[in-house]
Scaffold this active site. Sequence first.
Site, mmCIF file in Angstrom:
data_model
loop_
_atom_site.group_PDB
_atom_site.id
_atom_site.type_symbol
_atom_site.label_atom_id
_atom_site.label_comp_id
_atom_site.label_asym_id
_atom_site.label_seq_id
_atom_site.Cartn_x
_atom_site.Cartn_y
_atom_site.Cartn_z
ATOM 1 C CB SER A 81 2.683 17.506 111.053
ATOM 2 O OG SER A 81 2.141 18.281 109.993
ATOM 3 C CE1 TYR A 82 3.284 20.997 106.602
ATOM 4 C CE2 TYR A 82 4.167 23.216 106.498
ATOM 5 C CZ TYR A 82 3.207 22.307 106.147
ATOM 6 O OH TYR A 82 2.176 22.690 105.342
ATOM 7 N N GLY A 83 8.388 18.277 109.045
ATOM 8 C CA GLY A 83 9.677 17.734 109.459
ATOM 9 C C GLY A 83 9.598 16.226 109.483
ATOM 10 N N GLY A 93 8.653 19.136 113.529
ATOM 11 C CA GLY A 93 8.628 20.470 114.125
ATOM 12 C C GLY A 93 9.782 21.359 113.698
ATOM 13 C CE LYS A 150 -0.604 23.623 107.109
ATOM 14 N NZ LYS A 150 0.356 24.712 106.822
#
Length: 375
Positions: A103-105, A111, A139
């Site tokens: 979920s980073y972004g 992504g 994660k």
Amino acid sequence: MALPVTTRAAPAMPFAPQPRTAGGGLLRRPSPPAAALRIAPPLFWPWQKVKVGPLSVSPMGFGTWAWGNQLLWGYQESMDTELQECFNLALKNGINLFDTADSYGTGRLNGQSERLLGKFIREYEGPMKPPDDVIIATKFAAYPWRLTSGQFVSACKSSLERLQLDRLGIGQLHWSTANYAPLQERALWDGLVEMYEKGLVRAVGVSNYGPKQLLKIHSHLSSRGVPLSSAQVQFSLLSMGDEQMELKTVCDSLGIRLIAYSPLGLGMLTGKYTTSNLPSGPRSVLFRQILPGLESLLTCLKRIAERKGKTMSQVAINWCICKGTIPIPGVKTGRHVEDNLGALGWRLSPAEVSELEAAAMESPKRMVQNIFQTA
């Protein structure tokens, strides 16, 4: 995935001595170009690596939340070259644990952190022997549409595609759904089991679990023959609550390694910010609430830092190490990497640990916990 190069690196160069003011304090220097950053000598020996299940990782890792996050951390794609320098500098100094998430972004960059890590691994020019020289811990978000174990396994495969890896170091459930969708959580637990059994991950872990829920998932995974290797939680001098300490006790009793995210309290423990010098973006709201009550803790951090010839950030991170956790401070620049590396190779004394904790207890407000944190 075959990773390149087998030759040995040239001997590393030491950090330049840190200049001081007339009063003995550390003198802040302007950040040099990334290429000018020096490489440290070995800050820990191979036998000082930390066990996370079957893995041997550096005593500190680096978090990559900022790599793609425009809202909170101001990411721009023009930063990618410097981020690659961060990765290279960390790896050359023995850091082999990098934490990320699917979920980073922000928005279209969802992504992005995983994609960048995959690119940096492929383009790294130093010596690398797979699979232990780079351990990626990612994660998987407990999105409401991930309702089956198969969908969670598919999430893992998508992360592997972005990272361009055949296997992850640690596959982690990003948060628990126990507070709002308990039936979904059991399916996600079974997804962790399946990705482990299929050989997609070398170890499994969780994030944002409290002690009670941690005992439940540990029992479930154990019944399926899958060890729970890690638990990631916000852990710092600003979040030193009873629940965090209870979680650490539970982890120790079960052989689970605690990974400490936000060890610098989103930057509040660096000494960089004051009530008249707040960061931009959403962090400023939180800083405005908490910073006024941190005078005792920040003064204590500064006093110990000057006594040790360290920075406040290094002292705060070292406290996490002394508590038996693996801190994963975030990095965006080569200077961040260089400063954080200075937290390794030494230890606070027991008296200094107690001094810091006493000062932290004087703070009227603590760090706000993740909204998904369970009991």
